[in-house]
Design a protein around this motif. Structure first.
Motif, PDB file in Angstrom:
ATOM      1  N   ASN A   5       0.807  -1.221   0.000  1.00 54.22           N
ATOM      2  CA  ASN A   5       0.000   0.000   0.000  1.00 54.22           C
ATOM      3  C   ASN A   5       0.840   1.272   0.000  1.00 54.22           C
ATOM      4  O   ASN A   5       0.324   2.347   0.265  1.00 54.22           O
ATOM      5  N   ARG A   6       2.124   1.150  -0.329  1.00 53.34           N
ATOM      6  CA  ARG A   6       3.008   2.327  -0.340  1.00 53.34           C
ATOM      7  C   ARG A   6       3.151   2.817  -1.783  1.00 53.34           C
ATOM      8  O   ARG A   6       3.703   2.120  -2.637  1.00 53.34           O
ATOM      9  N   VAL A   7       2.653   4.015  -2.053  1.00 55.23           N
ATOM     10  CA  VAL A   7       2.646   4.561  -3.411  1.00 55.23           C
ATOM     11  C   VAL A   7       3.979   5.232  -3.707  1.00 55.23           C
ATOM     12  O   VAL A   7       4.486   6.021  -2.903  1.00 55.23           O
ATOM     13  N   GLN A   8       4.531   4.920  -4.877  1.00 53.95           N
ATOM     14  CA  GLN A   8       5.786   5.507  -5.316  1.00 53.95           C
ATOM     15  C   GLN A   8       5.518   6.681  -6.262  1.00 53.95           C
ATOM     16  O   GLN A   8       4.474   6.733  -6.928  1.00 53.95           O
ATOM     17  N   PRO A   9       6.434   7.627  -6.373  1.00 51.92           N
ATOM     18  CA  PRO A   9       6.219   8.757  -7.292  1.00 51.92           C
ATOM     19  C   PRO A   9       6.128   8.322  -8.748  1.00 51.92           C
ATOM     20  O   PRO A   9       5.578   9.054  -9.574  1.00 51.92           O
ATOM     21  N   THR A  10       6.624   7.131  -9.068  1.00 55.42           N
ATOM     22  CA  THR A  10       6.571   6.596 -10.423  1.00 55.42           C
ATOM     23  C   THR A  10       5.276   5.836 -10.711  1.00 55.42           C
ATOM     24  O   THR A  10       5.108   5.299 -11.805  1.00 55.42           O
ATOM     25  N   GLY A  11       4.386   5.774  -9.733  1.00 52.68           N
ATOM     26  CA  GLY A  11       3.085   5.160  -9.960  1.00 52.68           C
ATOM     27  C   GLY A  11       2.921   3.764  -9.404  1.00 52.68           C
ATOM     28  O   GLY A  11       1.789   3.303  -9.224  1.00 52.68           O
ATOM     29  N   PRO A  17       8.267  -1.486   4.616  1.00 57.31           N
ATOM     30  CA  PRO A  17       8.031  -1.325   6.056  1.00 57.31           C
ATOM     31  C   PRO A  17       8.102   0.101   6.575  1.00 57.31           C
ATOM     32  O   PRO A  17       7.628   0.372   7.685  1.00 57.31           O
ATOM     33  N   ALA A  18       8.684   1.029   5.802  1.00 54.68           N
ATOM     34  CA  ALA A  18       8.831   2.398   6.302  1.00 54.68           C
ATOM     35  C   ALA A  18       7.467   3.070   6.455  1.00 54.68           C
ATOM     36  O   ALA A  18       6.565   2.866   5.648  1.00 54.68           O
ATOM     37  N   ARG A  19       7.329   3.888   7.489  1.00 52.19           N
ATOM     38  CA  ARG A  19       6.077   4.577   7.755  1.00 52.19           C
ATOM     39  C   ARG A  19       5.897   5.739   6.793  1.00 52.19           C
ATOM     40  O   ARG A  19       6.841   6.457   6.479  1.00 52.19           O
ATOM     41  N   PRO A 159      17.496  12.226  -5.136  1.00 49.65           N
ATOM     42  CA  PRO A 159      17.036  10.919  -5.610  1.00 49.65           C
ATOM     43  C   PRO A 159      16.123  10.257  -4.582  1.00 49.65           C
ATOM     44  O   PRO A 159      16.402  10.262  -3.376  1.00 49.65           O
ATOM     45  N   TYR A 160      15.048   9.682  -5.076  1.00 54.23           N
ATOM     46  CA  TYR A 160      14.034   9.085  -4.200  1.00 54.23           C
ATOM     47  C   TYR A 160      14.381   7.652  -3.831  1.00 54.23           C
ATOM     48  O   TYR A 160      14.882   6.884  -4.661  1.00 54.23           O
ATOM     49  N   ARG A 161      14.090   7.315  -2.584  1.00 52.14           N
ATOM     50  CA  ARG A 161      14.091   5.937  -2.095  1.00 52.14           C
ATOM     51  C   ARG A 161      12.823   5.748  -1.273  1.00 52.14           C
ATOM     52  O   ARG A 161      12.337   6.717  -0.682  1.00 52.14           O
ATOM     53  N   PRO A 162      12.277   4.543  -1.193  1.00 46.74           N
ATOM     54  CA  PRO A 162      11.033   4.355  -0.435  1.00 46.74           C
ATOM     55  C   PRO A 162      11.126   4.754   1.034  1.00 46.74           C
ATOM     56  O   PRO A 162      10.121   5.135   1.637  1.00 46.74           O
TER      57      PRO A 162
END
Length: 202
Positions: A5-11, A17-19, A159-162
Motif C-alpha cells: 500500500n506504499r505509493v511511489q512517485p513513479t506510480g 516497512p517504512a512509515r 534521488p528518491y528511495r522508499p
C-alpha cells in the motif's frame, strides 16, 4: 509483513516497512488476497489525507472498505496525482485551489488531474517529457537523464528511495521527464509549497 500500500512517485504501489507521512484514497483496490493485481483506482477523487483526524481508527485493507494508501511525503503524493483532502486538510485544500488554475467544483479539478496522471484503460502513470529542469518549481518530481527518479528542492535534485531521499545532487541540466501532473506544477509556480521530507534516510 508489510502490506502492499506504499505509493511511489513513479506510480507503482509496493510493500515497504517504512512509515508514510500521508495517507491517500482511490477507492477499494484490494480483495481478500491483498492488492488487486491490476486495479489501481476506482474513482477520480484521488485525495491525500492526514494520518490522524478526529481520533478515527481504521483497520488497514478491511473488507469492503477503501484501500489505505501511503506516501513518504506530500511531494510524492502530488507526483502520484493526489491532491489535498477537502475534509481532513481543509486549509491545505483551499490553499491549493487558490493556487490552481482549474476553477469549479472539486470534481472538475479531479477530472483534469486524472487526464494528466493516468493512461486510460491501462492503469499506468502518464508522464510528461520535454520539461526544462532549470524552470521547474520546488516539489517537482522528475526522471533525470539517467532515468533516476527524484524531487527538485532549491538548486538540488534529491534521488528518491522508499524510506527517504538519497544524498542530493545538483539540479539536472537540459530537459527531463516530469512525473508530477502539469496542473499541480502550475499550482507550485503560483505559490503552493508542498511538504518535502528531504534529508530523510540519506
Amino acid at each position: 509483513m508489510p502490506l502492499q500500500n506504499r505509493v511511489q512517485p513513479t506510480g507503482e504501489i509496493i510493500a515497504h516497512p517504512a512509515r508514510g507521512g500521508f495517507m491517500g484514497n482511490r477507492g477499494i483496490l484490494h480483495d481478500e488476497n491483498g492488492l488487486h493485481p491490476r486495479r489501481r483506482w476506482v474513482h477520480q477523487n484521488w485525495v491525500c489525507c492526514r494520518l490522524e483526524f478526529k481520533g478515527r481508527r481504521r483497520k488497514l485493507m478491511a473488507p469492503r472498505c477503501y484501500t489505505e494508501l501511503f506516501f513518504l511525503d506530500e511531494a510524492v503524493a502530488f507526483a502520484a496525482g493526489h491532491r489535498p483532502c477537502a475534509e481532513c486538510r481543509r486549509a491545505d485544500y483551499e490553499a491549493f485551489r487558490n493556487c490552481c488554475e482549474i476553477g469549479g467544483p472539486a470534481a472538475a479539478l479531479d477530472k483534469v488531474l486524472h487526464v494528466e496522471r493516468a493512461v486510460a484503460r491501462r492503469f499506468l502513470q502518464k508522464r510528461h517529457a520535454g520539461f526544462a529542469a532549470a524552470d521547474l518549481p520546488e516539489g517537482s518530481f522528475i526522471l533525470d537523464e539517467s532515468g533516476q527518479c527524484g524531487v527538485i528542492a532549491g538548486d538540488t535534485f534529491h534521488p528518491y528511495r522508499p524510506d527517504g531521499y538519497a544524498a542530493p545532487k545538483p539540479r539536472p541540466l537540459g530537459e527531463v521527464t516530469l512525473l508530477t501532473p502539469p496542473s499541480i506544477i502550475n499550482a507550485f509556480r503560483a505559490g503552493y509549497r508542498p511538504q518535502i521530507l528531504v534529508g530523510a534516510g540519506g
